[in-house]
Structures are given as structure tokens and as C-alpha cells.
Write a protein that holds these residues in place. Sequence first.
Motif, PDB file in Angstrom:
ATOM      1  N   PHE A   3       0.832  -1.200   0.000  1.00 41.32           N
ATOM      2  CA  PHE A   3       0.000   0.000   0.000  1.00 41.32           C
ATOM      3  C   PHE A   3       0.872   1.256   0.000  1.00 41.32           C
ATOM      4  O   PHE A   3       0.586   2.230  -0.692  1.00 41.32           O
ATOM      5  N   PRO A  28      -1.834  -2.606   3.477  1.00 43.48           N
ATOM      6  CA  PRO A  28      -3.090  -1.921   3.812  1.00 43.48           C
ATOM      7  C   PRO A  28      -3.675  -2.441   5.120  1.00 43.48           C
ATOM      8  O   PRO A  28      -3.658  -3.636   5.388  1.00 43.48           O
ATOM      9  N   ASP A  63      -0.624   3.531  -2.781  1.00 43.18           N
ATOM     10  CA  ASP A  63      -1.835   2.980  -3.387  1.00 43.18           C
ATOM     11  C   ASP A  63      -1.655   2.739  -4.888  1.00 43.18           C
ATOM     12  O   ASP A  63      -2.540   3.007  -5.693  1.00 43.18           O
ATOM     13  N   LYS A 165      -6.750   7.536   4.179  1.00 36.51           N
ATOM     14  CA  LYS A 165      -6.384   6.166   3.835  1.00 36.51           C
ATOM     15  C   LYS A 165      -5.129   5.766   4.592  1.00 36.51           C
ATOM     16  O   LYS A 165      -4.961   4.611   4.975  1.00 36.51           O
TER      17      LYS A 165
END
Length: 244
Positions: A3, A28, A63, A165
Motif C-alpha cells: 500500500f 493496507p 496505493d 487512507k
Amino acid sequence: MSFLRTEALSRSFGGLAAVAGVDLSVEPGEIRAIIGPNGAGKTTLVSLISGRVPPSSGRIEFDGDDITALKPWERVLRGIVYTFQITSIFRNLTLAENVMLAAQRAASRDQPLWRGLDDRAVTQAVDAALERVGLASRAQELAGELAYGHQRLLEVAMGLALRPKLLILDEPTQGLSEQEIADFCALVRSIAMDATILLIEHNMDVVMALAQRITVMNNGALLAEGTPDQIMNHAEVQRAYLGT
């Protein structure tokens, strides 16, 4: 694919390598702690990731995209949120007004400003963020009247209102009482259900309670990585940081 990933990430200041060739990979939903002695390069590393400091060399992927050249605000819009070691709240605004600024920025990702924002949704986001950090009852107080530990919690609420995020927490428990630290640990676990967390923290009880993996830095470089048990039993870490 990770991630968050850095490749040979470096930053020098006047010939001094604050971060030296760091390769970091975070999955993640992970709670990753970054620890090390003062001056190890921890804050510089997360400042590189958030875009507050440009790298001297190396690469950052987030990402699935290369974000090395992106400005800090562009990274915020992508979901990278950094709560500062030194609080950066607006002291003359109320708690609710502070969080509203962040909530409005998050809402603008979904709705162009020229079309107007959904005031009800923004208000709900403010209320929810303050509730999560335990400051809902103080929403109309001036931020500058809060104790330092509660200012840190307000900054976390502002971060949550941005719908991160990746949430970077730099010394978040500094100034908190024992009970507030316990409540904060519960909060971090709940945040990790929706976001990935990078945690810089000197309180090793907090690190061991929260982190799934720990990255240890020393003199700007990675010294070790592993689970809490692996780090506690790592001979070089014990000598350089844990003092055993």
C-alpha cells in the motif's frame, strides 16, 4: 503490491543524511510503528512521505501510484494525513470550527466547491470526529484553551475528518493521562479498520500494544524490522535504543 512503499528514500540537510536510503513497505490496514532514538530520522521519514519535505533522492509509491513529486495538499487529497508532533491547530477557533475546516476539505474531494458543499454532511462529519476522540462535549470551546494532550486529540479529530487512507501519528500520546492513553489505543485500533496507520511513539507500552510490525531507525537508516517480539529480542535494537 504494498500500500505504501519507499525505495532508497534519502534526505540530506547540509551534508547530514537525516534519512539514508530507506526501503519501507507497509501493507493496507497495518498499524506500523516507527521507533528509534532522538535524531534517528523518524519525523523526517514521515515528512517525506507526507510531502512536507522533498527527498534528495529515492521514490515513494502510495496505493499503486508514484507520488514522489506530488505537493503535500495533493497527497492529502489522495488520503495521506499527517498529525504533527507539534500541534498545528487554530487556537482562536472552536474545536468544531477546527474540525470543520478539515471536513470541508474532505467534502470538496467529492463535490466541486463551485457547486457548494453539503452542510449537513459536513456537520455530521465534525460531530462524528469529535465524538471518536472524546471531545464532543467541548465542541464550542476555543481550541487554545485545551490542555496540550487534548490539543493532540483535536488534531487527530481533524485528521479523521479528512477521511484518511493513511494516517500518520507523530508522538500522539504525549501529554495524555494513563486513562487517556488507554482510550487512545482503543481509538487507533478502531481507525485501523478503515485506514493504514504509521505511528511514531516513544512510549514502548503503546508501541507494543498497538503495532503489528515495528520499524527501527538509527542514524537515518533502517536498523531492524519485525514483530514486537522480534524487535524486543533484537540484539542491535537493544544496544541502540532499548538500552538493554
